[in-house]
Design an enzyme around this catalytic site. Structure first.
Site, mmCIF file in Angstrom:
data_model
loop_
_atom_site.group_PDB
_atom_site.id
_atom_site.type_symbol
_atom_site.label_atom_id
_atom_site.label_comp_id
_atom_site.label_asym_id
_atom_site.label_seq_id
_atom_site.Cartn_x
_atom_site.Cartn_y
_atom_site.Cartn_z
ATOM 1 N N ASP A 113 -4.545 -32.921 39.513
ATOM 2 C CA ASP A 113 -5.869 -32.290 39.551
ATOM 3 C C ASP A 113 -6.854 -32.941 40.521
ATOM 4 O O ASP A 113 -8.069 -32.957 40.272
ATOM 5 C CB ASP A 113 -6.464 -32.230 38.140
ATOM 6 C CG ASP A 113 -5.913 -31.042 37.359
ATOM 7 O OD1 ASP A 113 -5.580 -30.027 38.004
ATOM 8 O OD2 ASP A 113 -5.811 -31.125 36.120
ATOM 9 N N ASP A 173 -2.819 -23.221 37.579
ATOM 10 C CA ASP A 173 -4.125 -23.805 37.901
ATOM 11 C C ASP A 173 -4.100 -24.562 39.233
ATOM 12 O O ASP A 173 -5.116 -24.694 39.900
ATOM 13 C CB ASP A 173 -4.580 -24.794 36.814
ATOM 14 C CG ASP A 173 -4.194 -24.405 35.405
ATOM 15 O OD1 ASP A 173 -3.199 -23.670 35.239
ATOM 16 O OD2 ASP A 173 -4.857 -24.854 34.460
ATOM 17 N N THR A 233 3.880 -21.683 28.158
ATOM 18 C CA THR A 233 2.438 -21.904 28.125
ATOM 19 C C THR A 233 2.121 -23.289 27.594
ATOM 20 O O THR A 233 2.952 -23.916 26.923
ATOM 21 C CB THR A 233 1.724 -20.845 27.261
ATOM 22 O OG1 THR A 233 0.347 -20.790 27.663
ATOM 23 C CG2 THR A 233 1.806 -21.144 25.768
ATOM 24 N N ARG A 245 -7.650 -17.685 31.258
ATOM 25 C CA ARG A 245 -8.064 -18.534 32.379
ATOM 26 C C ARG A 245 -6.936 -18.701 33.392
ATOM 27 O O ARG A 245 -7.190 -18.815 34.587
ATOM 28 C CB ARG A 245 -8.592 -19.888 31.899
ATOM 29 C CG ARG A 245 -9.328 -20.602 33.001
ATOM 30 C CD ARG A 245 -10.266 -21.696 32.553
ATOM 31 N NE ARG A 245 -9.649 -22.764 31.819
ATOM 32 C CZ ARG A 245 -9.679 -22.875 30.492
ATOM 33 N NH1 ARG A 245 -10.300 -21.986 29.746
ATOM 34 N NH2 ARG A 245 -9.089 -23.898 29.900
HETATM 35 N N1 GLY Z 1 -6.765 -26.650 34.322
HETATM 36 C C1 GLY Z 1 -6.782 -26.694 32.913
HETATM 37 C C2 GLY Z 1 -7.644 -25.674 32.304
HETATM 38 O O1 GLY Z 1 -8.041 -24.727 32.948
HETATM 39 O O2 GLY Z 1 -7.950 -25.813 31.136
#
Ligand code: GLY
Length: 399
Positions: A113, A173, A233, A245
């Site tokens: 991240d 993500d 997931t 999301r």
């Molecule tokens: N990237 C983790 C979330 O969106 O919770």
């Protein structure tokens, strides 16, 4: 609940929404209210990080060690852009020092991240005020992300010890982490950063989108052969549902991927994923936390709507024409709904910007911890403010 087998109607024209677009006057008011809230929170978060989500709609201050820490400084930079207030600039630059310390000492950085952390905090600080420490920190973060590369399967490993067979997977993500590498490649001339980011985006498109245009949250690859194994997931309702999301990360991630490589497949997939998403939205255009829910009293995820609005506005800028106008109109309506019915407005005990986000809701079928349900979430505030800033116009992206 929507039956899992239902399919989207790809490429159907966008149906007009009954939600009124955010008007120019509302846009100005929303930007002023958000900037005022950021300014009021400076005493709490100038020398601290903001927790990933609020508790009773109030964010606690925490150490800079979560994957979400970049969103608060990103929000400060957006408020600085709106107001020009030097106090906000100073606060943003104090945060840069914390981010430099974090990456130099590798504090909770052993994951992918780096883009979420360093694009809104440090790339923004470099682009807006030329902060040299921000430049250095963001390049170190890009180096760290590059170390997560897995040649077999062509992806950046999301979590866990690198190469551990149980952790051999990427997540949807990560598309938002890639712009850090495009930026670092351009800054340093290291072609590898760009090539790997492009390859990761192509891997994601190849495996994470299901035939019905919903998406897997995470995807496992075979560590021996690099072959795709299975989707699963972590934060969605179940392995075969579409986390709201995750679908939003895919939409914005596809738009950004299209910015950096004009593959027609990115645009086509964006249209299909959007059709799937729209078919599952309640009338106010803000999804339930998983798209398997289309009615009832499950919590919403307002952050999914803000992220999607940013993706729509990015794609609208890239594509233009009537289709672009349609996406811009839709984003404006989503932001109208968020401003009128979800945004925090004074006087309020909340120190967030947008209510009704959901970080991770525990179910018998997923593997998350269960936290931040029906709360403000740090990225929800950030992307809400980013979408408002995009609507104002002439924004130089942090991504
Ligand atoms: N990237 C983790 C979330 O969106 O919770």
């Amino acid at each position: 609940m929507m039956p899992m087998s239902a399919t989207a109607s790809p490429l159907a024209p966008l149906a007009p929404s009954p939600v009124a677009p955010l008007s120019p006057a509302e846009l100005t008011q929303a930007l002023d209210v958000a900037s005022g809230a950021v300014r009021r929170s400076l005493p709490d978060f100038t020398f601290a990080a903001q927790n990933h989500s609020s508790v009773g709609n109030v964010y606690p201050a925490v150490a800079n060690d979560q994957w979400t820490a970049g969103f608060w400084p990103g929000t400060v930079w957006l408020a600085f852009e709106h107001t020009g207030d030097p106090v906000l600039r100073h606060a943003g630059q104090i945060q840069v020092q914390s981010f430099l310390h974090r990456i130099e000492n590798r504090i909770e950085t052993d994951h992918h991240d780096m883009g979420f952390l360093y694009s809104p905090s440090c790339v923004a600080a470099w682009k807006l005020v030329g902060d040299a420490d921000a430049h250095r920190a963001a390049l170190l973060a890009a180096e760290q992300l590059d170390e997560r590369w897995q040649e077999k399967g062509a992806f950046f490993q999301a979590w866990g010890r690198k190469g551990r067979p149980e952790e051999y997977r990427y997540i949807i993500d990560c598309l938002l982490n890639l712009p850090l590498l495009y930026w670092a490649s351009a800054e340093t001339g290291t072609a590898r950063y760009r090539e790997r980011a492009l390859a990761h985006a192509r891997t994601t498109l190849a495996h994470s989108v299901r035939p019905d245009s919903s998406t897997f949250h995470t995807f496992y690859m075979d560590p021996e052969t690099g072959a795709p194994v299975r989707g699963a997931t972590k934060q969605g309702y179940s392995d075969d549902s579409s986390w709201a999301r995750g679908q939003a990360w895919a939409l914005y991630g596809l738009a950004l991927s299209y910015r950096y490589e004009r593959l027609p497949a990115y645009r086509e997939s964006f249209e299909r994923l959007l059709a799937f998403y729209l078919e599952r939205l309640p009338a106010d255009l803000v999804p339930y936390w998983d798209l398997v829910f289309t009615e009832g009293d499950e919590p919403r995820d307002s952050s999914s709507a803000s992220i999607t609005a940013c993706g729509l506005l990015e794609m609208a800028d890239l594509v233009g024409g009537a289709e672009g106008e349609g996406w811009r109109d839709l984003a404006t309506r989503m932001m109208g709904s968020l401003w009128r019915d979800y945004a925090v407005k004074p006087p309020s005990p909340s120190n967030g910007l947008v209510l009704h986000g959901t970080y991770s809701k525990k179910t018998p079928h997923n593997t998350c911890r269960g936290e931040g349900v029906d709360e403000c979430v740090s990225w929800g505030d950030y992307f809400y403010f980013e979408a408002l800033t995009r609507l104002k116009g002439n924004w130089t992206s942090y991504w």
